[in-house]
Design a protein around this motif. Structure first.
Motif, PDB file in Angstrom:
ATOM      1  N   GLN A  43      43.314  60.546  49.859  1.00  0.00           N
ATOM      2  CA  GLN A  43      42.890  59.568  48.869  1.00  0.00           C
ATOM      3  C   GLN A  43      42.208  58.371  49.522  1.00  0.00           C
ATOM      4  O   GLN A  43      41.268  57.810  48.963  1.00  0.00           O
TER       5      GLN A  43
ATOM      6  N   THR B 228      40.054  63.606  46.729  1.00  0.00           N
ATOM      7  CA  THR B 228      41.143  62.709  46.362  1.00  0.00           C
ATOM      8  C   THR B 228      42.498  63.334  46.653  1.00  0.00           C
ATOM      9  O   THR B 228      43.433  62.669  47.109  1.00  0.00           O
TER      10      THR B 228
ATOM     11  N   VAL C 121      38.864  56.776  42.301  1.00  0.00           N
ATOM     12  CA  VAL C 121      40.070  57.602  42.320  1.00  0.00           C
ATOM     13  C   VAL C 121      40.905  57.395  41.065  1.00  0.00           C
ATOM     14  O   VAL C 121      41.412  58.356  40.476  1.00  0.00           O
TER      15      VAL C 121
END
Length: 285
Positions: free
Chosen positions: A157, A153, A167
């Motif tokens: 992302q 992440t 996320v």
């Protein structure tokens, strides 16, 4: 001649190590927080207020500080979950400034005068135990599959989303846990100084936590500890240089970053520490 109170210095090093580990957890998912200093102070205020009015085990003060920082940290991550990178840093900077101002205007925190009269309950054994427990917990996190997902992440992302990583949940969790650990450090600080003021949560504190992690190495929990030790101890050791000590410290910090831009503890050690977690991730996939 100069004198160093080594006991006090070791306590301060342990406190900063705990706070830096909390910042490391939050940064592991790519969240550049400029509000952790305010959460550090909020944890210290709440833990100190409980200690001031109730004679309870120290673990209760620490738990109060953890929750006092973790809950607003979670809410902040929830509100800013659509914000990334520098925009997220600006948002947390605004949050930190607003929180410090709010603390300074609350009467039960004694406003700008600060919360004084807190019992001195932080000693070296307590600080060492809290640091050991925190380091163990963060080490386990560093060796877990969740850390690998957080790292994914952090570095990309969009790729993490494509791979099915939740996320938003991960970012909320890492921010809340990191903020809570910073709040625990704030409680230890309150118990060592016997007073908390709004200045203890200023922007300089958040910046110091960031620099501790960056100098030590932002990709390993060991880096957070190494950076906190250097950041705390070096200015005290350089007291013999009088007014030049901060200049020398700044030059040393620049040289370290020039020679080791990835931090003193780099990727190689971090990769070795998490090798088992990577194998686990491959097996699950």
């Amino acid at each position: 001649m100069f004198f160093i109170d080594w006991t006090h210095l070791l306590i301060l090093i342990a406190i900063n190590c705990v706070a830096a580990l909390g910042y490391y957890v939050t940064l592991s998912s790519g969240q550049l927080s400029m509000g952790h200093g305010a959460l550090f102070a909020l944890g210290g205020y709440v833990g100190g207020l409980v200690a001031l009015h109730f004679e309870l085990p120290v673990v209760v003060y620490l738990l109060a500080g953890f929750l006092a920082a973790a809950i607003p940290g979670y809410l902040l991550a929830f509100v800013t979950m659509r914000v990334r990178d520098l925009y997220f840093a600006v948002a947390t900077f605004g949050f930190g400034g607003a929180l410090v101002e709010l603390i300074g205007h609350l009467e039960f925190f004694n406003g700008q005068f600060g919360l004084g009269g807190i019992g001195m309950f932080t000693d070296l054994p307590l600080a060492a135990i809290v640091l050991a427990v925190t380091a163990f917990a963060v080490w386990r996190w560093d060796c877990s599959l969740n850390y690998q997902l957080a790292s994914c992440t952090r570095f990309d992302q969009d790729v993490a989303l494509v791979l099915g990583v939740d996320v938003r949940r991960l970012r909320r969790a890492t921010f809340a846990i990191g903020a809570g650990i910073a709040g625990v450090a704030g409680v230890l600080y309150a118990g060592s100084t016997t007073i908390m003021t709004p200045q203890d949560g200023g922007f300089e504190v958040s910046l110091a936590l960031l620099l501790m992690v960056v100098i030590g190495g932002s990709q390993s929990w060991r880096g957070a500890i190494v950076g906190a030790v250097i950041w705390t101890a070096l200015p005290e050791i350089l007291r013999f240089a009088s007014t030049w000590r901060l200049v020398i410290f700044g030059v040393i910090a620049i040289v370290l970053m020039a020679l080791r831009p990835q931090g003193i503890v780099g990727r190689a050690r971090s990769a070795r520490a998490s090798r088992g977690a990577r194998r686990q991730a491959l097996q699950r996939n």
